[in-house]
Motif scaffolding. Sequence first.
Motif, PDB file in Angstrom:
ATOM      1  N   THR A 154       0.803  -1.227   0.156  1.00  0.00           N
ATOM      2  CA  THR A 154      -0.034  -0.161  -0.082  1.00  0.00           C
ATOM      3  C   THR A 154       0.871   1.074  -0.044  1.00  0.00           C
ATOM      4  O   THR A 154       1.963   1.228   0.422  1.00  0.00           O
ATOM      5  N   GLU A 155       0.480   2.279  -0.194  1.00  0.00           N
ATOM      6  CA  GLU A 155       1.160   3.697  -0.674  1.00  0.00           C
ATOM      7  C   GLU A 155       1.867   3.907   0.932  1.00  0.00           C
ATOM      8  O   GLU A 155       1.116   4.251   1.898  1.00  0.00           O
ATOM      9  N   TYR A 188       3.534   1.855   3.175  1.00  0.00           N
ATOM     10  CA  TYR A 188       3.533   0.631   4.114  1.00  0.00           C
ATOM     11  C   TYR A 188       3.209  -0.427   3.403  1.00  0.00           C
ATOM     12  O   TYR A 188       2.712  -0.572   2.293  1.00  0.00           O
ATOM     13  N   ALA A 189       3.307  -1.500   4.396  1.00  0.00           N
ATOM     14  CA  ALA A 189       3.350  -3.016   3.600  1.00  0.00           C
ATOM     15  C   ALA A 189       1.910  -3.497   3.403  1.00  0.00           C
ATOM     16  O   ALA A 189       1.717  -4.128   2.251  1.00  0.00           O
ATOM     17  N   GLY A 190       0.738  -2.706   3.980  1.00  0.00           N
ATOM     18  CA  GLY A 190      -0.473  -3.210   3.650  1.00  0.00           C
ATOM     19  C   GLY A 190      -1.386  -3.112   4.751  1.00  0.00           C
ATOM     20  O   GLY A 190      -1.022  -2.952   5.888  1.00  0.00           O
ATOM     21  N   ASP A 191      -2.591  -3.422   4.264  1.00  0.00           N
ATOM     22  CA  ASP A 191      -3.781  -3.377   5.272  1.00  0.00           C
ATOM     23  C   ASP A 191      -4.200  -4.778   5.629  1.00  0.00           C
ATOM     24  O   ASP A 191      -4.255  -5.518   4.581  1.00  0.00           O
ATOM     25  N   LEU A 192      -4.624  -5.370   6.768  1.00  0.00           N
ATOM     26  CA  LEU A 192      -5.004  -6.551   7.308  1.00  0.00           C
ATOM     27  C   LEU A 192      -6.507  -6.474   8.071  1.00  0.00           C
ATOM     28  O   LEU A 192      -6.540  -5.586   8.684  1.00  0.00           O
ATOM     29  N   ILE A 248      -2.822   3.622  10.166  1.00  0.00           N
ATOM     30  CA  ILE A 248      -2.311   3.834   8.781  1.00  0.00           C
ATOM     31  C   ILE A 248      -0.989   4.746   9.055  1.00  0.00           C
ATOM     32  O   ILE A 248      -0.202   4.736   8.367  1.00  0.00           O
ATOM     33  N   SER A 249      -1.337   6.199   9.649  1.00  0.00           N
ATOM     34  CA  SER A 249      -0.198   6.858   9.847  1.00  0.00           C
ATOM     35  C   SER A 249       1.081   6.293  10.552  1.00  0.00           C
ATOM     36  O   SER A 249       1.997   6.632  10.170  1.00  0.00           O
ATOM     37  N   ALA A 250       0.804   5.684  11.490  1.00  0.00           N
ATOM     38  CA  ALA A 250       1.666   4.789  12.455  1.00  0.00           C
ATOM     39  C   ALA A 250       2.616   4.030  11.551  1.00  0.00           C
ATOM     40  O   ALA A 250       3.541   3.837  11.421  1.00  0.00           O
ATOM     41  N   LEU A 304      11.345   0.712   9.643  1.00  0.00           N
ATOM     42  CA  LEU A 304      10.780  -0.394  10.481  1.00  0.00           C
ATOM     43  C   LEU A 304       9.957  -1.536   9.737  1.00  0.00           C
ATOM     44  O   LEU A 304       9.160  -0.789   8.956  1.00  0.00           O
ATOM     45  N   GLY A 305      10.012  -2.445   9.990  1.00  0.00           N
ATOM     46  CA  GLY A 305       9.017  -3.660   9.595  1.00  0.00           C
ATOM     47  C   GLY A 305       9.235  -4.545   8.568  1.00  0.00           C
ATOM     48  O   GLY A 305      10.523  -4.565   8.367  1.00  0.00           O
ATOM     49  N   PRO A 306       8.459  -5.018   7.829  1.00  0.00           N
ATOM     50  CA  PRO A 306       7.178  -4.431   7.152  1.00  0.00           C
ATOM     51  C   PRO A 306       6.198  -4.110   8.308  1.00  0.00           C
ATOM     52  O   PRO A 306       6.050  -4.872   9.211  1.00  0.00           O
TER      53      PRO A 306
END
Length: 141
Positions: A2-3, A5-9, A95-97, A106-108
Amino acid sequence: MTEGYAGDLTPQQAWELLAAHDDAVLVDVRTTAEWAYVGVPDITCLGRETEFVEWVSFPDGSSNPHFVDDVREAGVTPGDGRPVVFLCRSGQRSISAAKAATAAGLGPAYNVLEGFEGGLDDAGHRGGGGWRAAGLPWKQS
Protein backbone atom coordinates in the motif's frame (compact mmCIF):
# COMPACT_ATOMS: atom_id res chain seq x y z
CA MET A 1 2.45 -2.75 -0.89
CA THR A 2 0.00 0.00 0.00
CA GLU A 3 1.19 3.57 -0.50
CA GLY A 4 3.84 4.11 2.18
CA TYR A 5 3.51 0.85 4.16
CA ALA A 6 3.26 -2.92 3.67
CA GLY A 7 -0.52 -3.13 3.59
CA ASP A 8 -3.86 -3.43 5.33
CA LEU A 9 -4.99 -6.54 7.19
CA THR A 10 -8.38 -7.52 8.50
CA PRO A 11 -8.31 -8.26 12.23
CA GLN A 12 -8.34 -12.00 11.44
CA GLN A 13 -5.44 -11.64 8.98
CA ALA A 14 -3.51 -9.65 11.59
CA TRP A 15 -4.05 -12.45 14.11
CA GLU A 16 -2.90 -15.05 11.58
CA LEU A 17 0.24 -13.03 10.78
CA LEU A 18 1.03 -12.65 14.49
CA ALA A 19 0.47 -16.38 15.05
CA ALA A 20 2.61 -17.37 12.06
CA HIS A 21 5.58 -15.09 12.85
CA ASP A 22 7.09 -15.48 16.32
CA ASP A 23 9.00 -12.24 15.82
CA ALA A 24 5.95 -10.16 14.77
CA VAL A 25 5.02 -7.25 17.02
CA LEU A 26 1.54 -5.88 17.70
CA VAL A 27 1.58 -2.15 18.53
CA ASP A 28 -1.61 -0.55 19.84
CA VAL A 29 -1.35 3.17 19.02
CA ARG A 30 -4.49 4.34 20.81
CA THR A 31 -4.39 6.58 23.89
CA THR A 32 -3.93 5.65 27.53
CA ALA A 33 -7.62 6.41 28.10
CA GLU A 34 -8.69 4.02 25.34
CA TRP A 35 -6.47 1.27 26.73
CA ALA A 36 -7.83 1.78 30.24
CA TYR A 37 -11.53 2.15 29.47
CA VAL A 38 -12.19 0.29 26.22
CA GLY A 39 -9.87 -2.71 26.50
CA VAL A 40 -6.78 -4.00 24.74
CA PRO A 41 -5.85 -6.86 22.42
CA ASP A 42 -4.41 -9.82 24.29
CA ILE A 43 -1.75 -11.88 22.49
CA THR A 44 -0.34 -13.62 25.56
CA CYS A 45 -1.55 -16.98 24.20
CA LEU A 46 0.99 -16.41 21.40
CA GLY A 47 3.73 -15.97 23.99
CA ARG A 48 3.99 -12.20 23.52
CA GLU A 49 2.66 -8.97 24.91
CA THR A 50 1.01 -6.16 22.99
CA GLU A 51 3.17 -3.04 22.85
CA PHE A 52 1.46 0.24 23.72
CA VAL A 53 2.72 3.40 22.03
CA GLU A 54 0.42 6.42 21.73
CA TRP A 55 0.26 8.01 18.27
CA VAL A 56 -1.44 11.02 19.85
CA SER A 57 -1.59 11.89 23.53
CA PHE A 58 -4.63 12.03 25.75
CA PRO A 59 -6.31 14.37 26.56
CA ASP A 60 -5.01 17.09 24.24
CA GLY A 61 -4.61 14.99 21.08
CA SER A 62 -1.10 16.25 20.41
CA SER A 63 1.16 14.14 18.21
CA ASN A 64 3.72 11.95 19.92
CA PRO A 65 7.04 13.38 18.68
CA HIS A 66 8.85 10.29 19.99
CA PHE A 67 6.61 7.73 18.31
CA VAL A 68 9.29 6.00 16.20
CA ASP A 69 11.75 6.02 19.11
CA ASP A 70 9.07 4.50 21.34
CA VAL A 71 8.45 1.74 18.79
CA ARG A 72 12.19 1.07 18.68
CA GLU A 73 12.18 0.81 22.49
CA ALA A 74 9.55 -1.91 22.06
CA GLY A 75 12.26 -3.97 20.34
CA VAL A 76 11.74 -3.13 16.68
CA THR A 77 14.93 -2.00 14.95
CA PRO A 78 15.51 -0.74 11.43
CA GLY A 79 16.36 -3.47 8.96
CA ASP A 80 15.50 -6.38 11.27
CA GLY A 81 12.57 -7.38 9.03
CA ARG A 82 10.21 -8.00 11.95
CA PRO A 83 6.59 -7.58 10.90
CA VAL A 84 4.95 -4.78 12.87
CA VAL A 85 1.17 -4.69 13.07
CA PHE A 86 -0.36 -1.34 14.07
CA LEU A 87 -3.84 -1.11 15.57
CA CYS A 88 -5.92 1.89 16.66
CA ARG A 89 -9.62 2.44 17.34
CA SER A 90 -10.93 2.29 13.78
CA GLY A 91 -7.95 1.80 11.48
CA GLN A 92 -7.10 5.43 10.73
CA ARG A 93 -4.35 6.48 13.15
CA SER A 94 -2.67 3.14 12.57
CA ILE A 95 -2.26 3.97 8.86
CA SER A 96 -0.19 7.01 9.81
CA ALA A 97 1.75 4.91 12.33
CA ALA A 98 2.52 2.26 9.69
CA LYS A 99 3.70 4.96 7.27
CA ALA A 100 5.95 6.54 9.93
CA ALA A 101 7.44 3.17 10.83
CA THR A 102 8.07 2.33 7.19
CA ALA A 103 9.73 5.72 6.59
CA ALA A 104 12.01 4.96 9.57
CA GLY A 105 13.00 1.58 8.12
CA LEU A 106 10.91 -0.47 10.54
CA GLY A 107 8.84 -3.42 9.47
CA PRO A 108 7.25 -4.45 7.13
CA ALA A 109 4.55 -2.36 8.79
CA TYR A 110 0.85 -3.21 8.53
CA ASN A 111 -2.41 -1.47 9.44
CA VAL A 112 -5.34 -3.34 10.99
CA LEU A 113 -8.51 -2.42 9.12
CA GLU A 114 -11.37 -1.44 11.45
CA GLY A 115 -8.91 -1.25 14.38
CA PHE A 116 -10.03 -2.42 17.80
CA GLU A 117 -13.63 -1.14 17.73
CA GLY A 118 -14.53 -0.52 14.09
CA GLY A 119 -16.20 2.49 12.55
CA LEU A 120 -19.39 4.23 13.57
CA ASP A 121 -22.67 2.50 12.79
CA ASP A 122 -25.87 4.26 11.72
CA ALA A 123 -26.64 5.11 15.36
CA GLY A 124 -23.18 6.63 15.87
CA HIS A 125 -21.86 3.73 17.95
CA ARG A 126 -18.66 1.71 17.62
CA GLY A 127 -18.18 -1.96 18.35
CA GLY A 128 -19.74 -3.69 15.36
CA GLY A 129 -16.36 -4.20 13.67
CA GLY A 130 -12.72 -4.53 14.50
CA TRP A 131 -10.60 -6.79 16.69
CA ARG A 132 -13.18 -7.26 19.46
CA ALA A 133 -16.11 -7.91 17.13
CA ALA A 134 -14.01 -10.50 15.25
CA GLY A 135 -13.86 -12.49 18.49
CA LEU A 136 -10.10 -12.16 18.88
CA PRO A 137 -8.58 -12.25 22.38
CA TRP A 138 -8.79 -9.03 24.39
CA LYS A 139 -8.98 -7.92 27.97
CA GLN A 140 -10.23 -4.98 29.94
CA SER A 141 -8.78 -3.47 33.11
